[in-house]
Scaffold this active site. Sequence first.
Site, PDB file in Angstrom:
ATOM      1  N   GLU A 150     -12.313  12.301 -19.536  1.00 18.24           N
ATOM      2  CA  GLU A 150     -12.668  12.322 -20.966  1.00 18.24           C
ATOM      3  C   GLU A 150     -11.790  13.386 -21.615  1.00 18.24           C
ATOM      4  OE1 GLU A 150     -16.650  13.569 -22.126  1.00 18.24           O
ATOM      5  OE2 GLU A 150     -16.289  12.999 -24.213  1.00 18.24           O
ATOM      6  N   ASP A 182     -10.840  19.812 -22.102  1.00 14.09           N
ATOM      7  CA  ASP A 182     -10.786  20.369 -23.462  1.00 14.09           C
ATOM      8  C   ASP A 182     -10.188  21.775 -23.328  1.00 14.09           C
ATOM      9  OD1 ASP A 182     -12.688  19.437 -26.172  1.00 14.09           O
ATOM     10  OD2 ASP A 182     -11.698  21.402 -26.207  1.00 14.09           O
ATOM     11  N   ASP A 201      -9.318  14.650 -32.902  1.00 10.76           N
ATOM     12  CA  ASP A 201      -8.897  15.042 -34.248  1.00 10.76           C
ATOM     13  C   ASP A 201      -7.904  13.975 -34.712  1.00 10.76           C
ATOM     14  OD1 ASP A 201     -10.392  17.408 -33.971  1.00 10.76           O
ATOM     15  OD2 ASP A 201      -8.753  18.344 -32.862  1.00 10.76           O
ATOM     16  N   ASP A 242     -14.382   7.751 -35.509  1.00 11.51           N
ATOM     17  CA  ASP A 242     -14.951   7.402 -36.817  1.00 11.51           C
ATOM     18  C   ASP A 242     -13.819   7.139 -37.804  1.00 11.51           C
ATOM     19  OD1 ASP A 242     -14.224  10.212 -36.618  1.00 11.51           O
ATOM     20  OD2 ASP A 242     -14.811  10.262 -38.736  1.00 11.51           O
TER      21      ASP A 242
END
Length: 221
Positions: free
Chosen positions: A50, A75, A124, A160
């Site tokens: 991920e 991350d 992002d 999104d």
Amino acid sequence: MTKRKLQRFAENEIFSNLIQPKLVYPPVDDKIKGAWKQEFFRNSQPIVLELGCGRGEYTVNMATMFPHNNYVGIDFKGARLWRGAKTALENHMQHVGFLRIQIQYIESYFAQGEVDEVWITFPDPQPQQSREQKRLTSPRFISMYRNILREGGIVHLKTDNYDLFQYTMDIIDKNKFRLLASTDDLYSSELKEEELKIQTTYEKIFLQQGARICYLKFMLA
Ligand SMILES: C[S@@+](CC[C@H](N)C(=O)[O-])C[C@H]1O[C@@H](n2cnc3c(N)ncnc32)[C@H](O)[C@@H]1O
């Protein structure tokens, strides 16, 4: 820095499921590269990443749903990774790991073909044209994924951001990648797989704001 953040960073240092390599530039191959199954997971299960995992909701929840895979959440923000790593440790999830790196150096940490699947969860969107290279589905990043994914390896994108969805569709078209699933409105679509219902911290915020969730699944054939 807040006291809570400092506490989390201190705990991160002793978490057995979190790797925080020292930053070196130019990047050099890490000793974990090519050794995840043998040295870290100590099993031969497929590896799913991920990218930009934040608190690692996809990593931890998919690991619960699919215990026969290994999961690595990646991350660069340590305080966010702490959450996922802590939950995985509390639940004794030996098939879950976290890696604190910049994704652009991913080829120093995974060998060719070592990875089976990549999930990119609410990256992002980097809307400015001048930042295209920073989009996690830009040709620059796709070529890195191609180098670490096995043949037939799959990429998932949940976002999104409609523009990023369209941009990625164009990349898929131009490169003749095999599109396996696509929707610009996940929760009204016919896609009903359980893992698509996992909601990350950012997804919950976007849903509260009334956003529609886009999803793409493709093979870098
Ligand atoms: C919008 S947040 C989404 C976090 C999480 N996936 C979610 O949906 O809640 C984007 C995440 O990507 C991470 N990120 C962005 N660029 C990155 C990079 N180049 N390398 C590593 N992490 C990165 C950020 O630290 C952040 O946690």
